[in-house]
Write a protein that holds these residues in place. Structure first.
Motif, mmCIF file in Angstrom:
data_model
loop_
_atom_site.group_PDB
_atom_site.id
_atom_site.type_symbol
_atom_site.label_atom_id
_atom_site.label_comp_id
_atom_site.label_asym_id
_atom_site.label_seq_id
_atom_site.Cartn_x
_atom_site.Cartn_y
_atom_site.Cartn_z
ATOM 1 N N THR A 48 -10.561 5.280 -30.406
ATOM 2 C CA THR A 48 -11.817 5.725 -29.807
ATOM 3 C C THR A 48 -12.859 4.613 -29.864
ATOM 4 O O THR A 48 -13.568 4.346 -28.884
ATOM 5 C CB THR A 48 -12.332 6.977 -30.540
ATOM 6 N N ASP A 169 -10.258 8.950 -23.250
ATOM 7 C CA ASP A 169 -9.989 9.072 -24.681
ATOM 8 C C ASP A 169 -9.308 10.406 -24.945
ATOM 9 O O ASP A 169 -9.928 11.453 -24.853
ATOM 10 C CB ASP A 169 -11.305 8.967 -25.455
ATOM 11 N N GLU A 170 -8.036 10.348 -25.252
ATOM 12 C CA GLU A 170 -7.228 11.540 -25.506
ATOM 13 C C GLU A 170 -7.454 12.636 -24.464
ATOM 14 O O GLU A 170 -7.829 13.747 -24.794
ATOM 15 C CB GLU A 170 -7.538 12.087 -26.901
HETATM 16 MG MG LIG Z 1 -10.243 9.086 -31.386
#
Ligand SMILES: [Mg+2]
Ligand SMILES: Nc1ncnc2c1ncn2[C@@H]1O[C@H](COP(=O)(O)OP(=O)(O)OP(=O)(O)O)[C@@H](O)[C@H]1O
Lengths: 231, 406
Positions: A48, A169-170
């Protein structure tokens, strides 16, 4: 092929903690036009943080992030807003969308900030929603969409404005397996068709297999950088 | 687009927004009703002062206001007449008066009275003097008899046909003396007036005071009372300021004006208390609205919406709530005060009597002056701007990474 992002000696150390945390250590990476890259690694490895730093949301402690020959690490906050809006698409883990706007309005949002002509904007937004398989949900608000559908709208929004690259992000973290695959398929297809550079982080071994390049972070440092030939 | 966003955000939690709007609405309704009542009452009192005492504007001798003696009676000259005539239709009519204290007696008893020399027709226009007649008749301009207040009649034991003897100080130290038959008796609700007033025809009174063609004041009743200041200054410019001056009712009754202003200030303070309570309602709502969507705000900033624009959205939300509240308040408040404007509240016996005593109708009059409504709008707008600073500050301080992540 043209280089889109280049990091040089990128480090990020959090000092607001009891012991300083080295979230990124001397990361030197280059991303080329049209690449489809997964950033993987255990929890806390710095995925992240890396995406935030190259997305201009966070400042590195050391090093450069060069995009379009500009080092955005030294850019002022006020300029970064414009820069992000014009050059970078974002997809977050969840709650990406503006709840009071319909799907098509959400997709148009960034183009609206860019002051694109209305007609072009509408057409592009519809086209993108079609691309992600939601042409029947144009006027639906996020609350009426499933998690997977919401993420697809977010992907459509990130790509609609034709940014230099998209950071996710994810994006699949909150999705069930089927929706996760579906989203990744869509991202992979758009990456190819629109030739947009896509970088996403994930924990999920199943979706990693869709990426053409997999970068593994361990303790904030690049552990592996593998290229795969997939179609 | 920012406007659309703000507007739609308001209705995410309909109930909460409605409650907040209602708090503004009720504050506005209350403030409107209160101000309308107080303004109405003030207007009533002003009207009463104007018709019973001062008129809109008076022309006087320059020294008369500070030292109201007969020596400062002005000459009712051609100059004065021309100056008034020059004002044309702005002046509805004029009321000339000569007046002063003197001693009234019958046989051995005597007492101080206030003598007014008037033209009955003019007084009737201004304050319906003749309707106060309880016995006898009103004099005509060329008559030679007096009409006295009932209290004076009682104290001196005067009946119709009796003779009243008046003694006083005339113009430039002349002794003023005269005797007049009593031709009519008037009843005034205010004891002060009922126990002191004696009326003579203007000419007769001028003779009595040895001041022919002189007046203590020439009262002007105007077509438009709002123009009193303007008319007074035009007269001042026109008239020889060595001799004459013109004063508005406000200048003639400064203590009354001060009392009204004090009352207005009280009302405004009360209204502001209401606004501030409503302001806290809006404030509370904005705090919750901001906190429950921190992540969303963080995401908006991340994708490139500038802080200034996002702050604008939140400020607009505050303004919308207030605006809807004000509009709803006016929409409900206006019919209420309009109803009471058309149908003034009849006051109960005790309160009503006091008002009658002061020469007013025993009604609670409401005002529908536009400034009452404009006042609400402006003040709620100010409150909203202040409250709106909170979300603006919040947006500028928002750490977008943190907000977008949690
Ligand atoms: Mg993360
Ligand atoms: N704002 C912060 N303040 C202090 N430390 C932080 C902050 N953000 C991240 N960290 C630390 O930096 C390191 C890297 O965090 P990061 O969130 O980048 O990891 P990640 O790989 O995304 O993890 P996950 O897979 O759990 O999302 C972690 O040790 C984390 O605790």
């Amino acid at each position: 092929m043209q280089t889109v992002i280049k990091t040089e000696g990128l480090s990020k150390t959090y000092t607001n903690t009891a012991v300083p945390v080295h979230a990124l250590r001397d990361v030197n990476l280059e991303f080329k036009q049209g690449e489809f890259t997964a950033i993987v690694g255990p929890s806390g490895s710095g995925k992240t943080t890396f995406l935030n730093v190259i997305g201009g949301l966070d400042k590195p402690t050391e090093g450069k992030v060069v995009i379009d020959d500009i080092d955005i690490a030294t850019m002022k906050e006020s300029k970064l807003f414009d820069f992000r809006m014009r050059h970078i698409g974002f997809v977050f883990q969840a709650y990406n969308l503006i709840p009071v706007l319909t799907a098509v309005e959400n997709v148009s949002f960034i183009m609206l900030l860019q002051k694109r002509p209305k007609k072009e904007m509408e057409q592009r937004a519809k086209e993108m929603l079609e691309q992600v398989g939601l042409s029947d949900k144009l006027n639906t608000r996020p609350a009426q969409l499933s998690g997977g559908q919401q993420q697809r709208v977010a992907v459509a929004r990130a790509l609609a404005s034709r940014p230099d690259f998209v950071l996710a992000d994810e994006p699949t973290a909150n999705l069930d397996t089927e929706s996760a695959f579906n989203l990744l398929d869509i991202m992979a297809r758009l990456n190819k068709e629109e030739n947009i550079t896509l970088i996403f982080s994930t924990h999920d071994q199943r979706v990693i297999d869709r990426a053409k390049r997999v970068i593994t972070l361990v303790d904030g440092a690049v552990d592996k950088d593998e290229h795969f030939d997939r179609n | 687009m920012l406007i659309t966003l703000a507007w739609r955000n308001l209705w995410r939690k309909k109930r909460r927004t409605m409650i907040t709007v209602s708090s503004v609405m009720f504050a506005v309704i209350l403030a409107i009703v209160m101000m309308s009542m107080v303004n109405g009452m003030k207007q009533q009192m002003v009207d009463s002062i104007i018709s019973n005492t001062t008129g809109h504007v008076q022309i006087q001798d320059v020294l008369y206001h500070d030292e109201p003696t007969m020596d400062h009676a002005m000459e009712y000259s051609q100059e004065v007449k021309e100056a008034v005539e020059a004002l044309g239709d702005a002046v509805k009519y004029t009321v000339p008066r000569i007046e002063g204290f003197c001693l009234a007696s019958k046989e051995v008893s005597s007492r101080g009275v206030y003598l007014m020399g008037v033209i009955p027709e003019k007084e009737n226009k201004m304050n319906d003097l003749s309707t106060r007649l309880v016995d006898g008749e009103m004099f005509a301009p060329d008559d030679h008899f007096a009409v006295i207040a009932q209290g004076v009649a009682n104290q001196l034991d005067l009946a119709l046909g009796d003779t009243i003897v008046l003694l006083g100080q005339g113009f430039q130290g002349m002794t003023a003396a005269g005797k007049y038959p009593v031709g009519g008796i008037l009843e005034f609700p205010l004891p002060d007036m009922n126990n002191t007033l004696v009326y003579l025809p203007l000419k007769e009174a001028q003779m009595f005071f040895a001041a022919p063609e002189r007046l203590n004041s020439l009262t002007l009743m105007l077509e438009d009372p709002q123009k009193a200041d303007d008319i007074a200054s035009r007269l001042k410019a026109e008239l020889d300021d060595e001799w004459y001056t013109a004063k508005t009712w406000e200048e003639l009754m400064p203590d009354k004006v001060a009392a009204f202003e004090a009352r207005d200030a009280q009302v405004r303070v009360f209204a502001w208390v209401l606004y501030i309570v409503a302001g806290f309602g809006i404030f509370g709502t904005m705090i919750t609205m901001m906190h429950e969507r921190l992540r969303e705000l963080g995401i908006l900033l991340s994708i490139g919406l500038k802080r200034g624009k996002l702050a604008m959205v939140c400020m607009l939300e505050t303004l919308f709530i207030s605006l809807i509240g004000v509009l709803a308040g006016v929409a409900v408040g206006f019919p209420i005060v309009y109803h009471f404007f058309l149908n003034p509240i009849q006051l109960g016996a005790d309160v009503g009597e006091v008002m009658i005593d002061y020469g007013m109708e025993p009604f609670m009059q409401f005002s529908i002056a536009p400034d009452i409504f404009i006042y609400q709008g402006i003040n709620i707008f100010i409150i909203a701007l202040i409250v709106g600073l909170y979300p603006v500050k919040k947006v500028f301080r928002l750490d977008m990474i943190h907000a977008a992540r949690n």
